[in-house]
Design an enzyme around this catalytic site. Structure first.
Site, short mmCIF file in Angstrom:
data_model
loop_
_atom_site.label_atom_id
_atom_site.label_comp_id
_atom_site.label_asym_id
_atom_site.label_seq_id
_atom_site.Cartn_x
_atom_site.Cartn_y
_atom_site.Cartn_z
N SER A 711 4.07 -6.55 -7.63
CA SER A 711 3.54 -5.45 -6.81
C SER A 711 3.97 -4.08 -7.31
O SER A 711 3.79 -3.09 -6.61
CB SER A 711 3.98 -5.63 -5.36
N LYS A 754 6.94 -3.27 3.73
CA LYS A 754 6.91 -2.16 2.78
C LYS A 754 6.55 -0.85 3.47
O LYS A 754 7.15 0.19 3.21
CB LYS A 754 5.91 -2.47 1.66
#
EC number: 3.4.21.53
Length: 805
Positions: A711, A754
């Protein structure tokens, strides 16, 4: 040597008093002597060539030499040899010649006694022969059951016709007490003596028969070294014969009674196995090692609560109420749990038997401290069923779950069966804690056992190796917890439905602290609410500056620390009624602040980008840095990155090169290092020379912390693009997304954690992949969405457009 060679009897001869058994005229025997009188008697006999009389001390008078301390009969004989021993004693070799009786004994001179020969009375030869025939038969019987009886004695008495010699031979081998030996020795009526010997032999035969029977009952092969054990076993066997040892029988009755009560609820093979072991125990001696193992097994089986079920009906309403009472927020997990029990309630109401025990196993997945185990506690309370917690973290031995085979001491049932025994019901709520941390080694793979435990098609016949029969686990409600679902084997993941419980936002932590943690900790520390003052601003400061976690476990510890110091203050100052904790004096209670996530930088930077990462304890903001150095276009990466991130860095570098080649990323001519000729000719250099003439060093700080995952692609690409184009990256922007070689942004996982991390770091804009924007945005807390702009990106060009200035 005959008596005729000596003076006639009666005569005064030396006297030896022995403590052991009677000697007989035909014997040549060694004697060990130590008393002063015996030594004088030996010396006088040898010096004057005299005969001696050897007699025996009476029981309890050993070592004495007065008139009544020894028997008045003995054996007249001579001393063949004398040997002196180191300890002052002597050893003599004595030869018996005839029986003698003491006529007079002078206690003043106890070394000598007046002795006469002991003669037999007259007897009938015919009568004696008949008695001897009977005696021979009895001796044969005794020899048959007494292995220590001299085998050659039977042959000797068969060939000998001297009745006196036969009587002496048999008397010498009979193990009788001194008084009985004296009675047989001193009898001068030969007929009566033989009858006494027959009577003694019969008693010994009877005694040996009883002893043999007892030995067979205790069923032991005893050696000399086990003498004490042998005696104890005999005592126990005798007690059993007398009916005084009935403890074992009473225990067996209790076991059988319990088994009879459980029979209607036990599986047939379970009843059969348990009954078999109880019968085996009844035949076994109670001190046998196997007896203890069997008894432990029977007690463990009878402890299983067959037929006992918690009576609380499944009610989705009570489940929802309990979950709402115990937990703040967690709307989606609570909704999924209530749906799960709604289905179970409907199946019970409609009495659909074959589906009652079927259903998915719930697995709560999330960072530590977010409330996974406490959700299971709430389920247990709502259903009014006991809770069984099975800690699976680090378990490597498959026998811990399936049970140990009964082949060694210390074998026990598996943790599942043991938990059911502790719960005292067959349908508890079983929490399989830390299922993602199961290990595997040479002892087996515990995850394979979990496949059977969690499969509704198999767990109604779960076979525990210790029990050796199947047990029904289908009525148990299994709830698993894990920190990282990716570490669970695929086959086991297929058995479960995962409910994500992610990080709490600061606002959610505030409400949890205010409504749950603070009241609970006040009660634990014995404080009243009126004795402490905590404002909202102070609680928020504690959350933002003193905790570093996705959940609230450390937050609870922080409040515990504050309240401990509060208690100490109240006790030291009796006049103090209330302790106020504010931002001004917070350091007195908690020392220096600990920042979880650094806030966004105010100044934009070249070659520094904020990336978003998922960790097992929640989300985090990871800065990615890069510098360019004159070189040949080599990319080097540091920061303890895994293989996936290293590949992402290469892809990002290639994507940025492609953007430069296609002129989608503008590179000013003054940024490209030129040769002297190129400067002199003032020629334009191809933009691609920028990455050919510079080496790029890409770094993610905190090098000691391992980092990996798919990611960070767009973050790395933005950093490299910034350093090559010399354009600043916005300091208040964070991003997450994987990158393909053609520049497309791929979706990622852990978006909620996140974005919460970005919100905590006070970022004003977050860039996420388009698919995540469409699919996962509903799961993001409103608090995050209201305070931060979230934009979807499709390609790296979209990212650079938003991120670069």
């Amino acid at each position: 040597m005959e008596l005729e060679n000596y003076d006639s009897f009666p005569q005064e001869i030396p006297l030896i008093v022995e403590d052991e058994v009677f000697l007989y005229p035909f014997m040549i025997a060694p004697l060990f002597l130590g008393s002063e009188e015996n030594l004088k008697a030996v010396e006088h006999s040898i010096e004057h060539n005299k005969l001696v009389l050897v007699t025996v001390s009476k029981p309890g008078h050993e070592g004495k030499r007065d008139k009544d301390s020894f028997y008045d009969v003995g054996v007249i004989g001579n001393i063949m040899r004398k040997v002196s021993l180191p300890d002052g004693k002597i050893k003599i070799l004595f030869q018996g010649l005839a029986k003698g009786r003491i006529s007079e004994f002078n206690e003043e001179n106890s070394t000598f006694a007046l002795v006469d020969k002991l003669e037999n009375e007259e007897f009938s030869q015919d009568s004696i022969e008949s008695i001897i025939d009977v005696l021979r038969e009895q001796v044969k019987k005794l020899s048959a059951i007494n292995s220590k009886f001299p085998a050659d004695l039977i042959k000797t008495i068969e060939e000998n016709n001297d009745a006196t010699r036969i009587a002496d031979l048999i008397s010498s081998v009979l193990k009788v007490k001194k008084d009985e030996a004296y009675r047989l020795f001193a009898e001068t009526n030969l007929e009566q003596r033989l009858l006494n010997i027959i009577e003694t032999i019969k008693k010994e035969i009877e005694s040996l028969k009883i002893q043999k029977e007892i030995t067979q009952k205790v069923n032991s092969k005893i050696e000399k070294t086990h003498k004490d054990y042998f005696l104890k076993e005999q005592i126990k066997a005798i007690q059993k014969e007398l009916g005084t040892d009935n403890q074992k029988e009473s225990e067996l009755k209790v076991y059988r009674r319990k088994l009879k009560k459980l029979k209607p609820f036990m599986p047939k093979d379970g009843f059969k196995e348990t009954k078999k072991q109880i019968d085996k125990l009844s035949r076994m001696h109670q001190d046998s090692p196997d007896s203890a193992l069997l008894q432990t097994y029977i007690e463990n089986v009878l402890e299983i609560p067959f037929g006992k079920y918690a009576q609380g009906d499944i009610s989705v309403k009570s489940v929802e109420e309990q979950l709402n009472e115990d937990h703040y927020s967690l709307e989606k997990p609570k909704e999924r749990i209530s749906e799960y029990f709604a289905v179970k309630e409907l199946l019970e109401k409609r009495n659909i038997e074959n589906l009652k025990s079927k259903g998915t196993v719930l697995c709560f997945v999330g960072p530590p401290g977010v409330g996974k185990t406490s959700l299971a506690n709430s389920i247990s309370q709502a259903l009014k069923r006991p809770l069984v917690r099975v800690a699976l973290g680090g378990m490597e031995d498959v026998n811990e779950l399936r049970g140990h085979r009964r082949t060694y001491v210390g074998a026990m049932p598996g943790r599942i069966v043991k938990g059911i025994c502790d719960a005292k019901t067959m349908n508890p709520v079983v929490v399989l804690d830390e299922i993602d941390k199961l290990g595997a080694n040479h002892r087996g793979d515990p995850t394979a056992v979990m496949l059977e435990v969690l499969d509704p098609e198999q767990n109604n016949e779960f076979r525990d190796l210790y029990l050796n029969f199947a047990i029904d686990l289908s009525q148990c409600i299994f709830v698993a917890t894990a920190n990282d679902a990716r570490r669970i084997p695929a086959a086991l993941r297929d058995r479960m439905e995962f409910i994500e419980i992610s990080s709490y936002t600061p606002n959610e932590k505030y409400h949890i602290a205010k409504d749950y943690l603070i009241p609970q900790e006040l009660e634990k520390h014995g404080l009243k609410r009126s004795e402490i003052s905590l404002s909202k601003a102070t609680i928020e400061a504690i959350i933002s500056k003193y905790t570093r976690e996705a959940g609230v476990r450390n937050l609870r510890r922080v409040f515990a620390k504050i309240f401990r110091k509060t208690v100490k203050k109240l006790l030291k100052n009796p006049d103090l009624k209330k302790v106020t904790i504010s931002n001004k004096n917070l350091k007195e209670f908690l020392d220096n602040p600990i920042f979880e996530i650094d806030p966004a930088e105010k100044k934009n930077s070249i070659g520094v980008t904020n990336g978003l990462a998922w960790t097992a304890v929640g989300g985090d903001v990871l800065k990615t840095e890069a510098v360019k150095l004159k070189g040949k276009g080599i990319l080097s990466v540091t920061g303890n990155m895994g293989e996936v991130m290293k590949e992402s860095s290469k892809i990002s570098y290639s994507v940025v090169k492609l953007l430069i080649d296609n002129k989608k990323l503008k590179i000013d001519q003054e940024l490209i290092p030129k040769t002297a000729k190129e400067l002199e000719d003032k020629v334009k250099v191809d933009p691609s020379e920028i990455y050919k003439r510079y080496d790029i060093h890409l770094h993610i700080p905190e090098g000691a912390t391992p980092k990996d995952g798919p990611s960070a692609g767009i973050t790395m690409a933005t950093t490299i693009a910034s350093i090559l184009s010399n354009r600043e990256v916005k300091a208040n922007i964070a991003m997450t997304g994987e990158l393909t070689l053609t520049g497309k942004v791929l979706p990622i996982g852990g978006l909620k954690e996140k974005l919460i991390a970005a919100h905590k770091a006070k970022m004003s804009l977050a860039l996420i992949p388009r698919k995540n924007y469409q699919r996962d945005l509903d799961e993001i807390p409103n608090e995050v969405k209201e305070n931060m702009e979230i934009k979807a990106v499709d390609t790296i060009e979209d990212v650079l457009k938003e991120a670069l200035i």
